[in-house]
Design a protein around this motif. Structure first.
Motif: not given
Length: 245
Positions: A26-43
């Motif tokens: 329970d120590n880690l919680k996934i808040v998102g995943a992305c596959s491009t740099v542009d999407e990663a910057l936004k998220k």
């Protein structure tokens, strides 16, 4: 709870990290995943993660492009990569954490344990900036992070004269200082072998550029730029002398 963002251009790699996170507890919680740099910057800007798993090769861009465009870092970072030895060497210089693909569950657990021991995200920001700086430099101009009792010091590798083993610790002698670090000399031999360092004795690793003189003997010894004398073992003598032919 550590809010976690995954950046990878291969879905099976994202799935692997998600499974490892879900298995970890329970120590880690996934808040998102992305596959491009542009999407990663936004998220990254919208989700404000505490931890980012960052792939090196992301389509036609890299994880380093993402970091340079982001500019500010208020999260912890673990790189994931299947190759690129040059980048891995830079990770080690800056003390950044990384996982080799395919990611092993034990390696993942150890990385999270190290994460929990880190000082802060501010410490990570210093590490990232050091990493990006090292990736742009030639080997002899690179810097390394040395832990000290009250934090750490960043020194140029070219300023290191020699390293001396003391059980599981290493003394690092530089032009202007001396450090005692809680890592064995084998760690620094591996880290510095591509930066013109040579293990001339079981207890000594020297910077070839700082050797002033070699004196013959059974193994002989070298005189360094700080006028210290360092023995050459008989077993290392032949390979050492080949460096100067």
């Amino acid at each position: 709870m550590i809010r976690t963002l995954i950046i990878d251009d291969e879905q099976h790699c994202i799935d692997r990290i998600e499974k490892l996170i879900n298995d970890y507890g329970d120590n880690l919680k996934i808040v998102g995943a992305c596959s491009t740099v542009d999407e990663a910057l936004k998220k990254t800007n919208s989700l404000n993660p505490d931890l980012v798993f960052l792939d090196i090769e992301i389509h036609d861009k890299t994880g380093f492009d993402y970091l340079e465009q982001l500019g500010e870092f208020d999260f912890n970072l673990i790189f994931t990569t299947a190759f690129n030895n040059y980048a891995i060497k830079a990770f080690k210089y800056s003390a950044m954490d990384y996982l080799l693909k395919p990611i092993d569950s034990d390696d993942f657990s150890e990385a999270i344990k190290r994460l929990n021991k880190r000082i802060s995200a501010t410490d990570t920001e210093v590490q990232i900036k050091l990493l990006l700086n090292n990736l742009k430099k030639e080997n002899h101009k690179k810097t390394i992070r040395i832990p000290t009792t009250d934090g750490f010091e960043i020194i140029e590798i070219s300023d290191i004269i020699h390293c001396q083993a003391e059980t599981s610790y290493t003394h690092i002698f530089t032009k202007n200082n001396k450090f005692l670090v809680s890592k064995g000399i084998r760690f620094y031999e591996d880290l510095l072998k591509d930066a013109n360092f040579f293990r001339i004795h079981n207890s000594h690793l020297v910077n070839i550029d700082h050797i002033k003189k070699y004196t013959k003997g059974k193994g002989g010894y070298v005189t360094m730029s700080d006028n210290s004398n360092v023995d050459v073992s008989t077993r290392k003598k032949e390979d050492f002398l080949k460096l100067f032919k």
